[in-house]
Design an enzyme around this catalytic site. Structure first.
Site, PDB file in Angstrom:
ATOM      1  CG  HIS A   1       3.689   5.253   9.035  1.00 55.92           C
ATOM      2  ND1 HIS A   1       2.972   4.243   8.431  1.00 55.92           N
ATOM      3  CD2 HIS A   1       4.045   6.087   8.038  1.00 55.92           C
ATOM      4  CE1 HIS A   1       2.891   4.472   7.126  1.00 55.92           C
ATOM      5  NE2 HIS A   1       3.530   5.592   6.865  1.00 55.92           N
TER       6      HIS A   1
ATOM      7  NE  ARG B   1      -1.190   2.584   2.780  1.00 58.32           N
ATOM      8  CZ  ARG B   1      -0.672   3.729   3.218  1.00 58.32           C
ATOM      9  NH1 ARG B   1      -0.604   4.792   2.429  1.00 58.32           N
ATOM     10  NH2 ARG B   1      -0.181   3.833   4.440  1.00 58.32           N
ATOM     11  CG  ASP B   2       2.973   4.532   2.947  1.00 63.12           C
ATOM     12  OD1 ASP B   2       2.814   5.370   2.042  1.00 63.12           O
ATOM     13  OD2 ASP B   2       3.324   4.830   4.100  1.00 63.12           O
TER      14      ASP B   2
ATOM     15  CB  CYS C   1       2.602  10.393   0.913  1.00 57.59           C
ATOM     16  SG  CYS C   1       0.911  11.023   0.911  1.00 57.59           S
TER      17      CYS C   1
ATOM     18  CG  HIS D   1       7.473   7.978   4.982  1.00 60.60           C
ATOM     19  ND1 HIS D   1       7.195   7.574   3.705  1.00 60.60           N
ATOM     20  CD2 HIS D   1       6.344   7.765   5.694  1.00 60.60           C
ATOM     21  CE1 HIS D   1       5.931   7.150   3.638  1.00 60.60           C
ATOM     22  NE2 HIS D   1       5.380   7.253   4.842  1.00 60.60           N
TER      23      HIS D   1
HETATM   24  P1  HMG Z   1     -12.962  14.671  -3.037  1.00 60.45           P
HETATM   25  O1  HMG Z   1     -12.638  14.920  -4.475  1.00 60.45           O
HETATM   26  O2  HMG Z   1     -13.016  15.838  -2.124  1.00 60.45           O
HETATM   27  O3  HMG Z   1     -14.247  13.779  -2.770  1.00 60.45           O
HETATM   28  O4  HMG Z   1     -11.893  13.641  -2.479  1.00 60.45           O
HETATM   29  P2  HMG Z   1     -15.660  13.615  -3.360  1.00 60.45           P
HETATM   30  O5  HMG Z   1     -16.449  12.991  -2.275  1.00 60.45           O
HETATM   31  O6  HMG Z   1     -16.126  14.904  -3.991  1.00 60.45           O
HETATM   32  O7  HMG Z   1     -15.449  12.527  -4.503  1.00 60.45           O
HETATM   33  C1  HMG Z   1     -14.788  12.783  -5.729  1.00 60.45           C
HETATM   34  C2  HMG Z   1     -14.856  11.542  -6.578  1.00 60.45           C
HETATM   35  O8  HMG Z   1     -14.175  10.457  -5.953  1.00 60.45           O
HETATM   36  C3  HMG Z   1     -16.276  11.044  -6.797  1.00 60.45           C
HETATM   37  O9  HMG Z   1     -16.302  10.420  -8.071  1.00 60.45           O
HETATM   38  C4  HMG Z   1     -16.445   9.981  -5.739  1.00 60.45           C
HETATM   39  O10 HMG Z   1     -17.402   9.027  -6.064  1.00 60.45           O
HETATM   40  C5  HMG Z   1     -15.061   9.365  -5.717  1.00 60.45           C
HETATM   41  P3  HMG Z   1     -16.932  11.169  -9.361  1.00 60.45           P
HETATM   42  O11 HMG Z   1     -18.336  11.478  -8.960  1.00 60.45           O
HETATM   43  O12 HMG Z   1     -16.092  12.415  -9.534  1.00 60.45           O
HETATM   44  O13 HMG Z   1     -16.770  10.161 -10.437  1.00 60.45           O
HETATM   45  N1  HMG Z   1     -14.743   8.768  -4.435  1.00 60.45           N
HETATM   46  C6  HMG Z   1     -14.265   7.522  -4.282  1.00 60.45           C
HETATM   47  N2  HMG Z   1     -13.984   6.565  -5.177  1.00 60.45           N
HETATM   48  C7  HMG Z   1     -13.511   5.401  -4.676  1.00 60.45           C
HETATM   49  N3  HMG Z   1     -13.296   5.172  -3.369  1.00 60.45           N
HETATM   50  C8  HMG Z   1     -13.560   6.113  -2.455  1.00 60.45           C
HETATM   51  C9  HMG Z   1     -14.062   7.356  -2.908  1.00 60.45           C
HETATM   52  N4  HMG Z   1     -14.435   8.479  -2.289  1.00 60.45           N
HETATM   53  C10 HMG Z   1     -14.848   9.340  -3.222  1.00 60.45           C
HETATM   54  N5  HMG Z   1     -13.338   5.890  -1.176  1.00 60.45           N
HETATM   55  C11 HMG Z   1     -11.190  11.853  -1.033  1.00 60.45           C
HETATM   56  C12 HMG Z   1     -11.928  13.177  -1.143  1.00 60.45           C
HETATM   57  C13 HMG Z   1     -11.000  11.545   0.423  1.00 60.45           C
HETATM   58  C14 HMG Z   1     -12.001  10.760  -1.702  1.00 60.45           C
HETATM   59  C15 HMG Z   1      -9.843  12.013  -1.767  1.00 60.45           C
HETATM   60  O14 HMG Z   1      -9.209  13.159  -1.255  1.00 60.45           O
HETATM   61  C16 HMG Z   1      -8.943  10.830  -1.598  1.00 60.45           C
HETATM   62  O15 HMG Z   1      -9.222   9.758  -2.127  1.00 60.45           O
HETATM   63  N6  HMG Z   1      -7.818  11.010  -0.880  1.00 60.45           N
HETATM   64  C17 HMG Z   1      -6.906   9.929  -0.574  1.00 60.45           C
HETATM   65  C18 HMG Z   1      -5.503  10.406  -0.715  1.00 60.45           C
HETATM   66  C19 HMG Z   1      -4.566   9.255  -0.428  1.00 60.45           C
HETATM   67  O16 HMG Z   1      -4.894   8.102  -0.635  1.00 60.45           O
HETATM   68  N7  HMG Z   1      -3.367   9.590   0.060  1.00 60.45           N
HETATM   69  C20 HMG Z   1      -2.379   8.596   0.372  1.00 60.45           C
HETATM   70  C21 HMG Z   1      -2.721   7.772   1.574  1.00 60.45           C
HETATM   71  S1  HMG Z   1      -2.381   8.596   3.113  1.00 60.45           S
HETATM   72  C22 HMG Z   1      -0.713   8.271   3.414  1.00 60.45           C
HETATM   73  O17 HMG Z   1      -0.041   7.737   2.565  1.00 60.45           O
HETATM   74  C23 HMG Z   1      -0.152   8.627   4.769  1.00 60.45           C
HETATM   75  C24 HMG Z   1       0.110   7.392   5.648  1.00 60.45           C
HETATM   76  O18 HMG Z   1       0.989   6.487   5.013  1.00 60.45           O
HETATM   77  C25 HMG Z   1       0.731   7.837   6.989  1.00 60.45           C
HETATM   78  C26 HMG Z   1       1.901   8.801   6.795  1.00 60.45           C
HETATM   79  O19 HMG Z   1       2.893   8.434   6.146  1.00 60.45           O
HETATM   80  O20 HMG Z   1       1.784   9.900   7.327  1.00 60.45           O
HETATM   81  C27 HMG Z   1      -1.191   6.644   5.969  1.00 60.45           C
HETATM   82 MG    MG Z   2       3.146   6.701   4.979  1.00 61.48          MG
END
Ligand code: HMG
Ligand code: MG
Length: 290
Positions: free
Chosen positions: A205, A13-14, A238, A207
């Site tokens: 966690h 994943r990450d 990320c 990096h």
């Molecule tokens: P948004 O654009 O504000 O949301 O995104 P929305 O509700 O307006 O939805 C936009 C579109 O996305 C829509 O589709 C939704 O249906 C779809 P459209 O109508 O345009 O065709 N949608 C989804 N599709 C699939 N699965 C879903 C989903 N939700 C909405 N769950 C949202 C808001 C939260 C969805 C977006 O900002 C997002 O997906 N963000 C995730 C970012 C991400 O994954 N970042 C990396 C992970 S975090 C990380 O790595 C840190 C960590 O490792 C710890 C660390 O290192 O600190 C954990």
């Molecule tokens: Mg991370």
């Protein structure tokens, strides 16, 4: 008996979410199947986020349907909202994770909303997970340094940790998302967070962008933490954290913990094989190890 420290494997994943090349589903499955044999208790394999935001994770359901489930291994997935949670449940995730930020700048970049709005979105996810009996993990990102807002106050991390605890997270993982945490800042952050959550419910966690992740793990061990996230081959980064190089490499963490006298339960030869496979995926070749 050496004391046990859990390494939670983040590679699929990450590790992979930030890779430029769209990695075929079969390669992801092969990596998970290799990791299955190493001895992990938990592997984060998927992320049910918007495919527009993170295209690399768009095949998460197919990955979870195609991978082998090893006995004793729990498979985790990120769930930013109820839509993501429902997909994770349908894919039979054993544990789901909600992920908040300690800074407003990173929350906006990563989740397109404020910290408060993100917590409101997580609430129904937490309630559904409780009702379904699915374990819930929380992440707090940018626990010392934010690429948008700069230095992050320890109290900000403690506040978000407390919110995640109140929602029912059995564990909160503290993310040094851009790998810039200095030892004294990580220590001060932990000191504040420990006022809200005991060490046996916290994970580190880190990096490894600045090469301090292993030292920060040692700081965290001294504070009582016994769970650390890492990714084989040092895969990762990320997409919404510019400059965030890899997660700390699982094999480096396992070696350091072993040298410090801890037991991780991981098989070094099988871990090395999985790490070689991960590194090959990063450079764009198909993995060679099984
Ligand atoms: P948004 O654009 O504000 O949301 O995104 P929305 O509700 O307006 O939805 C936009 C579109 O996305 C829509 O589709 C939704 O249906 C779809 P459209 O109508 O345009 O065709 N949608 C989804 N599709 C699939 N699965 C879903 C989903 N939700 C909405 N769950 C949202 C808001 C939260 C969805 C977006 O900002 C997002 O997906 N963000 C995730 C970012 C991400 O994954 N970042 C990396 C992970 S975090 C990380 O790595 C840190 C960590 O490792 C710890 C660390 O290192 O600190 C954990
Ligand atoms: Mg991370």
């Amino acid at each position: 008996m050496p004391e046990f420290v859990e390494i939670v494997e983040m590679g699929p994943r990450d590790g992979l979410q930030n890779e430029k090349r769209l990695i075929p589903t079969e390669e992801k499955i092969a990596l998970i199947n290799a990791l299955n044999r190493v001895g992990f208790r938990r592997i984060e394999v998927a992320s049910f986020v918007s495919p527009k935001w993170v295209p690399q994770m768009a095949d998460s359901a197919a990955v979870m349907a195609g991978m082998t489930r090893a006995p004793g291994v729990r498979y985790m997935a990120l769930t930013p909202n109820l839509k993501g949670y429902e997909a994770a449940r349908a894919a039979r995730a054993d544990e789901v994770a909600i992920f908040a930020s300690a800074s407003e700048g990173f929350s906006k970049a990563n989740l397109n909303c404020t910290i408060a709005e993100s917590l409101e979105r997580f609430r129904p996810v937490a309630e559904a997970a409780r009702a379904d009996g699915i374990a819930l993990r929380g992440y707090v990102s940018v626990v010392t340094d934010c690429p948008y807002d700069g230095a992050v106050a320890p109290q900000a991390v403690a506040r978000v940790t407390a919110e995640l605890r109140e929602m029912g997270c059995h564990e909160v993982s503290l993310g040094d998302t851009i790998g810039q945490g200095r030892l004294e800042r990580v220590d001060a952050m932990l000191s504040a967070v420990l006022e809200e959550m005991p060490a046996d419910r916290l994970a580190g966690h880190y990096h490894d962008t600045a090469g301090r992740a292993l030292a920060n793990i040692e700081v965290s061990l001294a504070r009582g933490l016994r769970v650390f996230d890492a990714a084989v081959g040092g895969l990762g980064g990320c997409p919404y954290a510019p400059g965030a190089a890899g997660n700390v490499a699982t094999e480096a963490v396992a070696a350091r913990l072993g040298a410090l006298g801890y037991d991780t339960g991981l098989d070094p030869a099988l871990l090395a094989a999985a790490a070689a496979m991960a590194r090959a995926m990063r450079s764009g070749q198909e993995g060679t190890a099984e």
